[in-house]
Design an enzyme around this catalytic site. Structure first.
Site, PDB file in Angstrom:
ATOM      1  NE  ARG A   1       9.521  31.777  -4.270  1.00  0.00           N
ATOM      2  CZ  ARG A   1       8.580  30.859  -4.154  1.00  0.00           C
ATOM      3  NH1 ARG A   1       8.825  29.740  -3.520  1.00  0.00           N
ATOM      4  NH2 ARG A   1       7.390  31.066  -4.650  1.00  0.00           N
TER       5      ARG A   1
ATOM      6  CG  ASP B   1      14.126  35.987   2.271  1.00  0.00           C
ATOM      7  OD1 ASP B   1      15.253  35.733   2.699  1.00  0.00           O
ATOM      8  OD2 ASP B   1      13.879  36.889   1.451  1.00  0.00           O
TER       9      ASP B   1
ATOM     10  N   PRO C   1       4.111  28.843  -2.559  1.00  0.00           N
ATOM     11  CG  PRO C   1       1.836  29.137  -2.996  1.00  0.00           C
ATOM     12  CD  PRO C   1       2.934  29.573  -2.060  1.00  0.00           C
TER      13      PRO C   1
ATOM     14  CG  ASP D   1      -0.243  27.491  -7.138  1.00  0.00           C
ATOM     15  OD1 ASP D   1       0.516  28.096  -6.366  1.00  0.00           O
ATOM     16  OD2 ASP D   1      -1.339  27.963  -7.510  1.00  0.00           O
ATOM     17  CD  GLN D   2      -1.512  30.453 -10.275  1.00  0.00           C
ATOM     18  OE1 GLN D   2      -1.912  30.779 -11.388  1.00  0.00           O
ATOM     19  NE2 GLN D   2      -2.195  29.643  -9.478  1.00  0.00           N
TER      20      GLN D   2
ATOM     21  CG  ASP E   1      10.868  42.468  -1.686  1.00  0.00           C
ATOM     22  OD1 ASP E   1      10.245  41.638  -0.994  1.00  0.00           O
ATOM     23  OD2 ASP E   1      11.209  42.244  -2.860  1.00  0.00           O
TER      24      ASP E   1
HETATM   25  N1  EPU Z   1       2.040  32.756  -5.293  1.00  0.00           N
HETATM   26  C1  EPU Z   1       1.193  31.678  -5.429  1.00  0.00           C
HETATM   27  N2  EPU Z   1       1.500  30.750  -6.381  1.00  0.00           N
HETATM   28  C2  EPU Z   1       2.568  30.846  -7.191  1.00  0.00           C
HETATM   29  C3  EPU Z   1       3.432  31.959  -7.039  1.00  0.00           C
HETATM   30  C4  EPU Z   1       3.131  32.900  -6.085  1.00  0.00           C
HETATM   31  O1  EPU Z   1       0.206  31.558  -4.717  1.00  0.00           O
HETATM   32  O2  EPU Z   1       2.782  29.970  -8.034  1.00  0.00           O
HETATM   33  C5  EPU Z   1       1.721  33.792  -4.299  1.00  0.00           C
HETATM   34  C6  EPU Z   1       2.778  33.895  -3.217  1.00  0.00           C
HETATM   35  O3  EPU Z   1       2.569  32.983  -2.176  1.00  0.00           O
HETATM   36  C7  EPU Z   1       2.638  35.341  -2.779  1.00  0.00           C
HETATM   37  C8  EPU Z   1       2.237  36.068  -4.067  1.00  0.00           C
HETATM   38  O4  EPU Z   1       1.730  35.049  -4.935  1.00  0.00           O
HETATM   39  O5  EPU Z   1       1.616  35.463  -1.855  1.00  0.00           O
HETATM   40  C9  EPU Z   1       3.348  36.804  -4.773  1.00  0.00           C
HETATM   41  O6  EPU Z   1       4.461  35.923  -5.007  1.00  0.00           O
HETATM   42  P1  EPU Z   1       5.478  36.134  -6.203  1.00  0.00           P
HETATM   43  O7  EPU Z   1       5.466  34.924  -7.042  1.00  0.00           O
HETATM   44  O8  EPU Z   1       5.259  37.464  -6.842  1.00  0.00           O
HETATM   45  O9  EPU Z   1       6.851  36.185  -5.422  1.00  0.00           O
HETATM   46  P2  EPU Z   1       8.217  35.541  -5.872  1.00  0.00           P
HETATM   47  O10 EPU Z   1       8.364  35.653  -7.347  1.00  0.00           O
HETATM   48  O11 EPU Z   1       8.406  34.226  -5.241  1.00  0.00           O
HETATM   49  C10 EPU Z   1       9.569  37.743  -5.833  1.00  0.00           C
HETATM   50  C11 EPU Z   1      10.794  38.241  -5.145  1.00  0.00           C
HETATM   51  C12 EPU Z   1      10.476  38.531  -3.687  1.00  0.00           C
HETATM   52  C13 EPU Z   1       9.332  39.528  -3.583  1.00  0.00           C
HETATM   53  C14 EPU Z   1       8.115  39.013  -4.388  1.00  0.00           C
HETATM   54  C15 EPU Z   1       6.978  40.007  -4.437  1.00  0.00           C
HETATM   55  C16 EPU Z   1      12.524  37.101  -6.371  1.00  0.00           C
HETATM   56  C17 EPU Z   1      13.598  36.093  -6.383  1.00  0.00           C
HETATM   57  N3  EPU Z   1      11.836  37.237  -5.243  1.00  0.00           N
HETATM   58  O12 EPU Z   1       9.232  36.536  -5.183  1.00  0.00           O
HETATM   59  O13 EPU Z   1      11.653  39.129  -3.165  1.00  0.00           O
HETATM   60  O14 EPU Z   1       8.948  39.689  -2.248  1.00  0.00           O
HETATM   61  O15 EPU Z   1       8.530  38.716  -5.745  1.00  0.00           O
HETATM   62  O16 EPU Z   1       7.392  41.203  -5.015  1.00  0.00           O
HETATM   63  O17 EPU Z   1      12.315  37.794  -7.354  1.00  0.00           O
HETATM   64  C18 EPU Z   1      13.203  39.784  -1.558  1.00  0.00           C
HETATM   65  O18 EPU Z   1      13.892  40.254  -2.480  1.00  0.00           O
HETATM   66  O19 EPU Z   1      13.431  40.014  -0.353  1.00  0.00           O
HETATM   67  C19 EPU Z   1      12.066  38.923  -1.891  1.00  0.00           C
HETATM   68  C20 EPU Z   1      11.498  38.089  -1.030  1.00  0.00           C
END
Ligand code: EPU
Length: 440
Positions: free
Chosen positions: A93, A117, A123, A125-126, A305
């Protein structure tokens, strides 16, 4: 196929060191690419996602070396490409952080839509909305995201959802964007603060990280810096939860207890005794945990997590627990596997209702396609009576350093096999001295 063999029912006792935080490492490594000179990063975990991050740097021309265990030197001066190869980028990711880092540094980057995962739609998009607000042209074609700008300008950006990834990515791009950028509704996770601290050590100007409004004043250049990343609170939480389920007495070392508060609070509610020290947490548990209700939320709420391991623990709680997952729409892969061990879990959309049972029984399990769901199976195996074999460790390896060795060091009977040719029977891992003992 790689597999873990766990002979469960042994209390985890002793002290266990926690590694550096995966989700900090995979952001700080791309951040180092933004500097004009080399950086030294400490406390970097030796896990598959870090190795993939380093392969991505190599593909960009960036040099790196391990100068000591867990210490990386990254020299971005030879940077010669702005494209993350699809095969590498899709493996994890966090490959999207190269977009923010290179957009800031050289005004252009191409990366595949990220992998990671299988926990629901993911998405970005943000991230893209933020890059556009900073003045970049953003396009998505044939699975690649292309961001490019001749001139970036700081902007006020409101995130529609609290996103760790978007917050960090936009902080990276904005650090080298002229003017002031304000991120509103920003994520507050400690690793957002860690990345901000590294940017500031490089000569950046970021304030407010850790709150929901972050201000970034763009600077002309960032220099190399030294930075040690924060401990992995999810790794720590996983082992604390395993100790809670095995009636253990475990000292988890090299943590920031404050980062663990949301997990500590719930484990206390479940009946565990937890003592916080400066850089350690000691957890003691006896008998079955009490049933509790858990709802995942952005920090400082209960972390998604840690939800799968917590769900595994609650399968043996006294009473009925309800676990609600609000971050990811599909993060109960572990439920079906835990059911094979005798767990009574009913999943409806984002909620799991868990009727605690007295014990789990060892079983053969399939490593599922979410790192933390795999960790839940390990917790299940440690709690269960008898032998559990978990087949397929690719996802687990993405985020847990030396898991089998660490667990074996605190009294668990866990062995890892990577040799396809070994035919394994449960007795292969039973030390003589344990044969015939109750629970062994
Ligand atoms: N989301 C959107 N649009 C975006 C970005 C996110 O709708 O542009 C939504 C996602 O679909 C989700 C929520 O916002 O429903 C939160 O997503 P976030 O962007 O915070 O997650 P991430 O940055 O992709 C990181 C960790 C994840 C962890 C999440 C939440 C990394 C590489 N991954 O993911 O870690 O679950 O934050 O804390 O930093 C893990 O370590 O097992 C893992 C999956």
């Amino acid at each position: 196929m790689s597999r873990l063999v766990i002979h469960g029912g042994r209390p985890l006792t002793g002290s266990l060191p926690v590694s550096g935080r995966k989700n900090s490492a995979v952001a700080v490594i791309p951040a180092a690419v933004m500097a004009t000179g080399p950086s030294t990063l400490g406390n970097i975990p030796d896990i598959a996602d870090v190795r993939t991050s380093l392969q991505i740097l190599e593909a960009l021309g960036v040099r790196w070396e391990w100068t000591a265990p867990h210490t990386l030197r990254i020299d971005p001066r030879p940077l010669r490409s702005q494209r993350v190869p699809a095969a590498l980028g899709k493996r994890m990711r966090a490959s999207y952080y190269i977009l923010g880092a290179l957009l800031g540094r050289i005004g252009e980057a191409i990366a595949p839509l990220p992998g990671g995962d299988d926990i629901g739609q993911r998405p970005i998009d943000q991230h893209l909305k933020g890059f556009t607000a900073l003045g970049a042209e953003v396009s998505v074609a044939r699975g690649d995201v292309h961001v490019a700008a001749t001139r970036l300008q700081g902007a006020r950006i409101y995130l529609d959802v609290v996103s760790v990834g978007a917050t960090i990515n936009l902080m990276l791009a904005a650090a080298l964007t002229p003017g002031v950028t304000i991120l509103e509704n920003a994520a507050r996770e400690p690793h957002v603060v860690d990345v901000a601290n590294f940017l500031n050590a490089m000569g950046g100007y970021v304030t407010g990280a850790g709150s929901d409004v972050i201000k970034i004043r763009g600077v002309e250049e960032l220099h190399g810096a030294e930075h040690a990343i924060i401990p992995d609170e999810i790794e720590a939480a996983t082992y604390m939860i395993a100790a809670a389920g095995t009636g253990g007495d475990l000292q988890v070392e090299n943590v920031v207890p404050q980062h663990l508060e949301p997990v500590t609070a719930k484990l206390r509610e479940a009946g565990c005794e937890i003592r916080e020290e400066d850089e350690a947490v000691r957890i003691r548990a006896e008998g079955r945990p009490r049933a509790i209700h858990v709802k995942t939320l952005p920090y400082p709420g209960f972390p998604t997590d840690a939800q799968p391991p917590m769900t595994a623990l609650l399968t043996v709680a006294e009473g009925t627990s309800v676990v609600t997952e609000t971050i990811w729409e599909n993060r109960f892969h572990h439920a079906a596997e835990l059911q094979r061990m005798g767990a009574r879990i009913r999943v409806e959309e984002r909620t799991a209702v868990i009727q605690g049972t007295e014990r789990l029984e060892g079983a053969d399990l399939r490593g599922v396609s979410d790192l933390r769901s795999c960790a839940a199976l390990v917790v299940g195996g440690l709690i269960a009576r008898g032998t559990t074999r978990i087949f397929g460790l690719d996802y687990l390896d993405r985020g847990y350093e030396a898991m089998a060795e660490k667990l074996a060091g605190v009294g668990a009977f866990v062995e890892r096999f990577d040799d396809d040719n070994v035919r394994l029977e449960p007795e292969d891992i039973l030390p003589d001295s344990l044969e015939g003992r109750p629970g062994a």
